[in-house]
Enzyme design. Structure first.
Site, PDB file in Angstrom:
ATOM      1  CB  CYS A 140       9.366 -11.882  -2.449  1.00 19.09           C
ATOM      2  SG  CYS A 140       9.553 -10.270  -2.602  1.00 19.09           S
TER       3      CYS A 140
ATOM      4  CE1 TYR B  45      13.925  -1.996   5.302  1.00 20.65           C
ATOM      5  CE2 TYR B  45      14.752  -1.373   3.528  1.00 20.65           C
ATOM      6  CZ  TYR B  45      14.641  -0.571   4.915  1.00 20.65           C
ATOM      7  OH  TYR B  45      14.887   0.578   5.784  1.00 20.65           O
TER       8      TYR B  45
ATOM      9  CB  ALA C 183       7.919  -1.993  -2.445  1.00 17.71           C
TER      10      ALA C 183
ATOM     11  CG  LEU D 178       3.166  -6.416  -7.290  1.00 15.70           C
ATOM     12  CD1 LEU D 178       4.901  -5.980  -8.172  1.00 15.70           C
ATOM     13  CD2 LEU D 178       2.628  -7.110  -8.618  1.00 15.70           C
ATOM     14  N   GLY D 179       2.062  -7.269  -3.469  1.00 13.63           N
ATOM     15  CA  GLY D 179       1.365  -7.941  -2.889  1.00 13.63           C
ATOM     16  C   GLY D 179      -0.131  -7.315  -2.477  1.00 13.63           C
TER      17      GLY D 179
ATOM     18  CB  ILE E  36      10.018 -12.001   4.690  1.00 17.22           C
ATOM     19  CG1 ILE E  36      10.542 -10.502   5.516  1.00 17.22           C
ATOM     20  CG2 ILE E  36      11.076 -11.893   3.825  1.00 17.22           C
ATOM     21  CD1 ILE E  36      10.758 -10.660   7.432  1.00 17.22           C
TER      22      ILE E  36
ATOM     23  N   GLY F 131      -0.544  -2.854  -2.713  1.00 15.08           N
ATOM     24  CA  GLY F 131      -0.628  -2.717  -3.152  1.00 15.08           C
ATOM     25  C   GLY F 131       1.027  -3.090  -3.876  1.00 15.08           C
TER      26      GLY F 131
ATOM     27  NE  ARG G   6       3.094  -8.071   1.885  1.00 15.77           N
ATOM     28  CZ  ARG G   6       4.319  -8.741   2.157  1.00 15.77           C
ATOM     29  NH1 ARG G   6       3.951  -9.899   1.823  1.00 15.77           N
ATOM     30  NH2 ARG G   6       5.438  -9.074   2.633  1.00 15.77           N
ATOM     31  N   GLY G   7      -0.691 -11.737   0.904  1.00 13.82           N
ATOM     32  CA  GLY G   7       0.173 -12.485   0.235  1.00 13.82           C
ATOM     33  C   GLY G   7       0.352 -12.956   0.533  1.00 13.82           C
TER      34      GLY G   7
END
Length: 230
Positions: A185, A93, A169, A155-156, A91, A167, A87-88
Site C-alpha cells: 500500500c 497483493y 482483502a 481496503l480500496g 500496490i 472492496g 481503485r484508489g
C-alpha cells in the site's frame, strides 16, 4: 459479446443468495482481470432498483496498482502479473488464502458517504477478528486494519455515480512472501500478517461467512426506490 459482458456473464453463473437486501455471490478462485471487468460492467449497467451485491472470492497470485500508484513500490522482478486498475491506493497483493470481498453498493440509496463506507468496511473486519479473540484497529491516514501496527486487511474502492466497487482483502492463510517484494500500500517496511499467524484454523470460506454477517449487520438498509427512478 464484449470482454466486460463476458466477464459479467461468468460471474453471474454461480448460484447467488439474497441476504437482507443484498445479493451474495460466492465465486471461489477466479482470475483478477475478468472479475474486475465484471464489477465495472455491473456498475455501469445497474439502475436505481438494482440490488447491491457482495462477491466473496479468492484470486490467483496478482499485484494490483491503483490509479495513482507508483510502480517503484514493486521492489523486484517476481514473475507475478501486475495489473494497473482504477481503485484508489498504491500496490497490493492478492493470492490464494486471502479473502476478497467486493462491495457493489449504491451509496445514495443507503445514505452513505464514501468515508462512512470505508469506516464501515474497517469496522466489519475489526468485528470479524474480534470473533477470534483478536484486537484489531484502524490507523490514521492509512486505510486498512492492523494488529499491533502490522497490516492484516487492505481496503480500496472506486465510486462512480454514487456506486462503489472493489472492496477489501483479509489475509487468512495467504503466502506472505509476495508482500515482502513490495512496499505494501506504498508504505516501506510495513509488516503484513495473516490470521493463521494467530492460530486461527478457519479457512477462507468460513472466515468469509463471518465477515459477511458483520458487513450486512452494519450496512444501513436501502431506501425504497421510486418506480419512476428505476
Amino acid at each position: 459479446m464484449t470482454v466486460a459482458a463476458a466477464a459479467a456473464a461468468r460471474v453471474a453463473e454461480p448460484p447467488a443468495t439474497v441476504a437482507h437486501d443484498a445479493t451474495v455471490r460466492r465465486l471461489g478462485l477466479v482470475d483478477y482481470e475478468p472479475t474486475w471487468q465484471a464489477m465495472r460492467a455491473f456498475t455501469d449497467a445497474r439502475d436505481a432498483a438494482t440490488p447491491d451485491e457482495v462477491w466473496l472470492l479468492q484470486h490467483p497470485p496478482v499485484y494490483t496498482l491503483g490509479q495513482a500508484g507508483r510502480p517503484e513500490h514493486l521492489l523486484r522482478e517476481t514473475g507475478i502479473p501486475l495489473v494497473k486498475i482504477d481503485r484508489g491506493g498504491q500496490i497490493t497483493y492478492h493470492g490464494p488464502g486471502q479473502l476478497v470481498a467486493y462491495l457493489l453498493v449504491d451509496l445514495h440509496r443507503r445514505h452513505l458517504k464514501v468515508r462512512e463506507l470505508v469506516s464501515l468496511m474497517e469496522q466489519t473486519v475489526i468485528d470479524c477478528l474480534a470473533d477470534y479473540g483478536l484486537r484489531a484497529e484502524r490507523k490514521d491516514g492509512a486505510p486498512g486494519v492492523y494488529i499491533d501496527g502490522a497490516k492484516i486487511a487492505a481496503l480500496g474502492l472506486r465510486v462512480r455515480n454514487g456506486r462503489s466497487y472493489h472492496g477489501l482483502a483479509l489475509n487468512v492463510d495467504v503466502d506472505l512472501a509476495p508482500f515482502s517484494w513490495i512496499n505494501p500500500c506504498g508504505y516501506e517496511g510495513l509488516e503484513t500478517i495473516r490470521l493463521k499467524d494467530f492460530g486461527v484454523a478457519d479457512d477462507v470460506d468460513r472466515v468469509g461467512e463471518r465477515l459477511l454477517g458483520h458487513f450486512l449487520r452494519l450496512l444501513p438498509p436501502a431506501a425504497p426506490v421510486d418506480a419512476r427512478q428505476a
